[in-house]
Design an enzyme around this catalytic site. Structure first.
Site, PDB file in Angstrom:
ATOM      1  N   CYS A 100       2.185  13.050  18.109  1.00 38.48           N
ATOM      2  CA  CYS A 100       0.960  12.440  18.622  1.00 38.48           C
ATOM      3  C   CYS A 100       1.322  11.413  19.690  1.00 38.48           C
ATOM      4  CB  CYS A 100       0.170  11.814  17.482  1.00 38.48           C
ATOM      5  SG  CYS A 100       0.999  10.387  16.768  1.00 38.48           S
TER       6      CYS A 100
ATOM      7  N   GLU B 218       1.641  10.132  12.898  1.00 40.45           N
ATOM      8  CA  GLU B 218       0.680  11.229  12.878  1.00 40.45           C
ATOM      9  C   GLU B 218      -0.445  10.842  11.929  1.00 40.45           C
ATOM     10  OE1 GLU B 218      -1.169  13.606  14.201  1.00 40.45           O
ATOM     11  OE2 GLU B 218       0.704  14.586  14.745  1.00 40.45           O
TER      12      GLU B 218
END
Length: 205
Positions: free
Chosen positions: A53, A161
């Site tokens: 991410c 994440e």
């Protein structure tokens, strides 16, 4: 390197239901350390498949990075300090390969997170170029030149994440939970880099 004992002490711990961790540059994450990425799972119609991410943590000093990667300090290196909330557009240490007079070596430099293709007219395009998919990186115009010629190592302690836990129909969804994915000693992520020259003749890495 990364404090292995500290990382191990966080292993197996997560944030628990209804709790979140406010990411902060100077505060290490208390979240769970995953030794291996979890299998593909679905939470409330949102699929988590292990992709990186837009946040990670980095705390190793330049001296530690030089030792860990057998690198030398490059002219483009700037000490940035520890950052437990490294985000796109920030400057971060990376390791690149250089050849001088036929001799190849690794060099530690600092680059802005967000690749700006050499043909771009505006560096703001880099704000969107923060991740490349392995399936298409060799074909995408924005990444293919860097993929072919300018690859790098991105040293990180770990990355974050989030997943959305299942909620109850008709009620407000529960808050997303961040997880810190790491390993004792840190991680070395695959990266790309480019050089971009602005109208003032300054080079951006």
């Amino acid at each position: 390197g990364v404090d292995g004992d500290a990382a191990a002490s966080r292993a197996g711990r997560d944030l628990g239901a209804r709790r979140t961790h406010l990411l902060n540059r100077g505060v290490p994450p208390p979240s769970r350390v995953w030794r291996n990425l979890p299998a593909k799972r679905t939470y409330a119609k949102r699929t988590y498949d292990g992709r990186m991410c837009g946040r990670y943590a980095t705390s190793r000093t330049s001296a530690a990075l030089l030792d860990d990667f057998g690198a030398t300090l490059g002219d483009l290196f700037v000490e940035t300090g520890a950052d437990f909330n490294m985000a796109p557009t920030k400057r971060a240490p990376i390791v690149v390969g250089r050849t001088d007079e036929g001799v190849w070596r690794r060099e530690l430099v600092t680059a802005k997170w967000g690749l700006v293709p050499s043909w771009a007219k505006d560096p703001a395009i880099g704000n969107k170029m923060i991740n490349a998919r392995s399936e298409t990186v060799a074909q995408k115009p924005s990444f293919r030149s860097a993929f072919a010629k300018r690859r790098a190592i991105v040293p990180v302690d770990g990355y974050y994440e989030w997943y959305q836990p299942d909620g109850v129909a008709g009620q407000k969804p529960p808050p997303k939970q961040p997880f810190f994915i790491s390993s004792p000693g840190g991680l070395a992520l695959a990266g790309l880099y480019e050089f971009w020259k602005d109208p003032t003749a300054e080079w951006l890495l």
